[in-house]
Write a protein that holds these residues in place. Structure first.
Motif, PDB file in Angstrom:
ATOM      1  N   LYS A   1     -35.600  76.432  35.129  1.00 38.36           N
ATOM      2  CA  LYS A   1     -35.381  75.017  34.866  1.00 38.36           C
ATOM      3  C   LYS A   1     -36.031  74.164  35.960  1.00 38.36           C
ATOM      4  O   LYS A   1     -36.634  73.136  35.665  1.00 38.36           O
ATOM      5  CB  LYS A   1     -33.891  74.720  34.775  1.00 38.36           C
ATOM      6  CG  LYS A   1     -33.572  73.352  34.260  1.00 38.36           C
ATOM      7  CD  LYS A   1     -32.091  73.200  33.963  1.00 38.36           C
ATOM      8  CE  LYS A   1     -31.818  71.838  33.358  1.00 38.36           C
ATOM      9  NZ  LYS A   1     -30.402  71.655  33.058  1.00 38.36           N
ATOM     10  N   ALA A   2     -35.927  74.592  37.214  1.00 40.08           N
ATOM     11  CA  ALA A   2     -36.545  73.850  38.319  1.00 40.08           C
ATOM     12  C   ALA A   2     -38.055  73.780  38.130  1.00 40.08           C
ATOM     13  O   ALA A   2     -38.661  72.717  38.273  1.00 40.08           O
ATOM     14  CB  ALA A   2     -36.207  74.501  39.661  1.00 40.08           C
ATOM     15  N   GLN A   3     -38.664  74.903  37.797  1.00 42.21           N
ATOM     16  CA  GLN A   3     -40.107  74.924  37.591  1.00 42.21           C
ATOM     17  C   GLN A   3     -40.509  74.048  36.412  1.00 42.21           C
ATOM     18  O   GLN A   3     -41.510  73.331  36.468  1.00 42.21           O
ATOM     19  CB  GLN A   3     -40.579  76.364  37.411  1.00 42.21           C
ATOM     20  CG  GLN A   3     -40.423  77.180  38.677  1.00 42.21           C
ATOM     21  CD  GLN A   3     -40.567  78.681  38.454  1.00 42.21           C
ATOM     22  OE1 GLN A   3     -40.364  79.188  37.354  1.00 42.21           O
ATOM     23  NE2 GLN A   3     -40.912  79.386  39.519  1.00 42.21           N
ATOM     24  N   ALA A   4     -39.712  74.071  35.354  1.00 39.87           N
ATOM     25  CA  ALA A   4     -40.005  73.248  34.176  1.00 39.87           C
ATOM     26  C   ALA A   4     -39.876  71.759  34.492  1.00 39.87           C
ATOM     27  O   ALA A   4     -40.698  70.949  34.049  1.00 39.87           O
ATOM     28  CB  ALA A   4     -39.078  73.629  33.026  1.00 39.87           C
ATOM     29  N   VAL A   5     -38.858  71.386  35.260  1.00 38.63           N
ATOM     30  CA  VAL A   5     -38.666  69.975  35.630  1.00 38.63           C
ATOM     31  C   VAL A   5     -39.830  69.488  36.482  1.00 38.63           C
ATOM     32  O   VAL A   5     -40.349  68.387  36.283  1.00 38.63           O
ATOM     33  CB  VAL A   5     -37.315  69.781  36.368  1.00 38.63           C
ATOM     34  CG1 VAL A   5     -37.230  68.428  37.031  1.00 38.63           C
ATOM     35  CG2 VAL A   5     -36.159  69.970  35.403  1.00 38.63           C
ATOM     36  N   ILE A   6     -40.275  70.308  37.416  1.00 41.16           N
ATOM     37  CA  ILE A   6     -41.410  69.935  38.271  1.00 41.16           C
ATOM     38  C   ILE A   6     -42.664  69.739  37.415  1.00 41.16           C
ATOM     39  O   ILE A   6     -43.367  68.729  37.546  1.00 41.16           O
ATOM     40  CB  ILE A   6     -41.646  70.990  39.372  1.00 41.16           C
ATOM     41  CG1 ILE A   6     -40.474  70.971  40.365  1.00 41.16           C
ATOM     42  CG2 ILE A   6     -42.976  70.738  40.088  1.00 41.16           C
ATOM     43  CD1 ILE A   6     -40.450  72.162  41.308  1.00 41.16           C
ATOM     44  N   ARG A   7     -42.944  70.680  36.515  1.00 45.00           N
ATOM     45  CA  ARG A   7     -44.116  70.550  35.639  1.00 45.00           C
ATOM     46  C   ARG A   7     -44.018  69.302  34.768  1.00 45.00           C
ATOM     47  O   ARG A   7     -45.002  68.593  34.565  1.00 45.00           O
ATOM     48  CB  ARG A   7     -44.270  71.798  34.755  1.00 45.00           C
ATOM     49  CG  ARG A   7     -44.862  72.982  35.474  1.00 45.00           C
ATOM     50  CD  ARG A   7     -45.269  74.078  34.500  1.00 45.00           C
ATOM     51  NE  ARG A   7     -44.193  74.503  33.621  1.00 45.00           N
ATOM     52  CZ  ARG A   7     -43.312  75.465  33.907  1.00 45.00           C
ATOM     53  NH1 ARG A   7     -43.383  76.101  35.047  1.00 45.00           N
ATOM     54  NH2 ARG A   7     -42.367  75.807  33.036  1.00 45.00           N
ATOM     55  N   LEU A   8     -42.826  69.024  34.257  1.00 48.42           N
ATOM     56  CA  LEU A   8     -42.623  67.849  33.413  1.00 48.42           C
ATOM     57  C   LEU A   8     -42.915  66.562  34.189  1.00 48.42           C
ATOM     58  O   LEU A   8     -43.635  65.680  33.704  1.00 48.42           O
ATOM     59  CB  LEU A   8     -41.197  67.812  32.865  1.00 48.42           C
ATOM     60  CG  LEU A   8     -40.851  66.591  32.014  1.00 48.42           C
ATOM     61  CD1 LEU A   8     -41.687  66.581  30.730  1.00 48.42           C
ATOM     62  CD2 LEU A   8     -39.370  66.601  31.681  1.00 48.42           C
ATOM     63  N   PHE A   9     -42.389  66.444  35.396  1.00 45.79           N
ATOM     64  CA  PHE A   9     -42.638  65.248  36.203  1.00 45.79           C
ATOM     65  C   PHE A   9     -44.132  65.117  36.509  1.00 45.79           C
ATOM     66  O   PHE A   9     -44.683  64.016  36.467  1.00 45.79           O
ATOM     67  CB  PHE A   9     -41.827  65.276  37.494  1.00 45.79           C
ATOM     68  CG  PHE A   9     -40.491  64.607  37.374  1.00 45.79           C
ATOM     69  CD1 PHE A   9     -40.292  63.331  37.880  1.00 45.79           C
ATOM     70  CD2 PHE A   9     -39.425  65.246  36.772  1.00 45.79           C
ATOM     71  CE1 PHE A   9     -39.065  62.706  37.778  1.00 45.79           C
ATOM     72  CE2 PHE A   9     -38.190  64.630  36.653  1.00 45.79           C
ATOM     73  CZ  PHE A   9     -38.010  63.346  37.152  1.00 45.79           C
ATOM     74  N   GLU A  10     -44.790  66.212  36.833  1.00 47.40           N
ATOM     75  CA  GLU A  10     -46.220  66.151  37.121  1.00 47.40           C
ATOM     76  C   GLU A  10     -46.997  65.702  35.883  1.00 47.40           C
ATOM     77  O   GLU A  10     -47.918  64.904  35.975  1.00 47.40           O
ATOM     78  CB  GLU A  10     -46.723  67.500  37.621  1.00 47.40           C
ATOM     79  CG  GLU A  10     -46.219  67.843  39.009  1.00 47.40           C
ATOM     80  CD  GLU A  10     -46.544  69.246  39.474  1.00 47.40           C
ATOM     81  OE1 GLU A  10     -46.556  69.456  40.692  1.00 47.40           O
ATOM     82  OE2 GLU A  10     -46.772  70.140  38.627  1.00 47.40           O
ATOM     83  N   LYS A  11     -46.613  66.207  34.727  1.00 48.62           N
ATOM     84  CA  LYS A  11     -47.302  65.840  33.485  1.00 48.62           C
ATOM     85  C   LYS A  11     -47.058  64.384  33.131  1.00 48.62           C
ATOM     86  O   LYS A  11     -47.996  63.655  32.766  1.00 48.62           O
ATOM     87  CB  LYS A  11     -46.817  66.745  32.359  1.00 48.62           C
ATOM     88  CG  LYS A  11     -47.476  66.462  31.034  1.00 48.62           C
ATOM     89  CD  LYS A  11     -46.947  67.400  29.960  1.00 48.62           C
ATOM     90  CE  LYS A  11     -47.572  67.093  28.622  1.00 48.62           C
ATOM     91  NZ  LYS A  11     -47.068  67.975  27.572  1.00 48.62           N
ATOM     92  N   LEU A  12     -45.811  63.930  33.221  1.00 45.48           N
ATOM     93  CA  LEU A  12     -45.470  62.565  32.819  1.00 45.48           C
ATOM     94  C   LEU A  12     -46.005  61.501  33.764  1.00 45.48           C
ATOM     95  O   LEU A  12     -46.149  60.349  33.373  1.00 45.48           O
ATOM     96  CB  LEU A  12     -43.952  62.420  32.689  1.00 45.48           C
ATOM     97  CG  LEU A  12     -43.316  63.200  31.554  1.00 45.48           C
ATOM     98  CD1 LEU A  12     -41.806  63.034  31.583  1.00 45.48           C
ATOM     99  CD2 LEU A  12     -43.874  62.787  30.215  1.00 45.48           C
ATOM    100  N   THR A  13     -46.293  61.860  35.004  1.00 44.33           N
ATOM    101  CA  THR A  13     -46.761  60.863  35.969  1.00 44.33           C
ATOM    102  C   THR A  13     -48.252  60.957  36.230  1.00 44.33           C
ATOM    103  O   THR A  13     -48.767  60.283  37.114  1.00 44.33           O
ATOM    104  CB  THR A  13     -46.000  60.980  37.301  1.00 44.33           C
ATOM    105  OG1 THR A  13     -46.190  62.293  37.848  1.00 44.33           O
ATOM    106  CG2 THR A  13     -44.514  60.703  37.110  1.00 44.33           C
TER     107      THR A  13
END
Length: 181
Positions: A167-179
């Protein structure tokens, strides 16, 4: 004593104007029709309320308290061959195990560089680099809520056996993608 009014007072309402692309408007009209609501505005209101109820149900990370401070971060000099990693002290914001500074894993950035990095302070490692400090703060709040030992000083053990590692890795990837700019 007064008699009940034949015309009850309508509930207080507020109006919003929403701009949509044509494709969006067509999708919204179709969704409103399927939901049995006569107007897109009613459907949007119902959808927004459903979204808010879902956020409450699943819980959102509470914002962290941030203070200005200095902390150490591991940066890599990519101009040298072989690349050289070294610790530098940076000025930034800190909250618990996290720090945020202007720059990235190569070092401190110039004002206006649109690079802000969130650092896991116990290991001094950059977790992610995002274009806005506020996004780093939001990411830190999301990460802090996960079942991970953020006080661990061994980088291999921070996420290693953690129940919320994926979940931590997914959240980090999501923030990088969205920003991404």
């Amino acid at each position: 004593m007064s008699w009940p009014s034949r015309h009850p007072t309508p509930p207080a309402t507020t109006s919003y104007t929403v701009t949509a692309r044509r494709e969006q408007a067509e999708r919204w009209e179709a969704a409103a029709s399927v939901a049995g609501l006569g107007a897109v505005g009613s459907w949007l209101a119902e959808t927004a309320d459903a979204h808010l109820r879902e956020l409450v149900r699943v819980g959102r990370a509470a914002p962290l308290t941030w203070l200005r401070d200095r902390f150490r971060v591991l940066v890599t000099d990519t101009t040298a061959r072989p690349e050289v990693a070294r610790e530098v002290e940076v000025a930034g914001m800190v909250s618990g195990p996290f720090g945020i500074f202007r720059g990235d894993g190569r070092g401190v950035g110039e004002p206006g560089c649109s690079l802000h990095s969130i650092v896991h302070r116990p290991t001094r490692r950059v977790v992610a680099t995002l274009p806005v400090r506020k996004s780093c703060m939001a990411l830190a709040a999301e990460l802090a809520a996960l079942r991970i030992d953020w006080q661990e000083i061994d980088p291999e053990k921070v996420l290693g056996p953690a129940p919320d590692r994926g979940k931590a890795q997914a959240v980090i990837r999501l923030f990088e993608k969205l920003t991404r700019t």
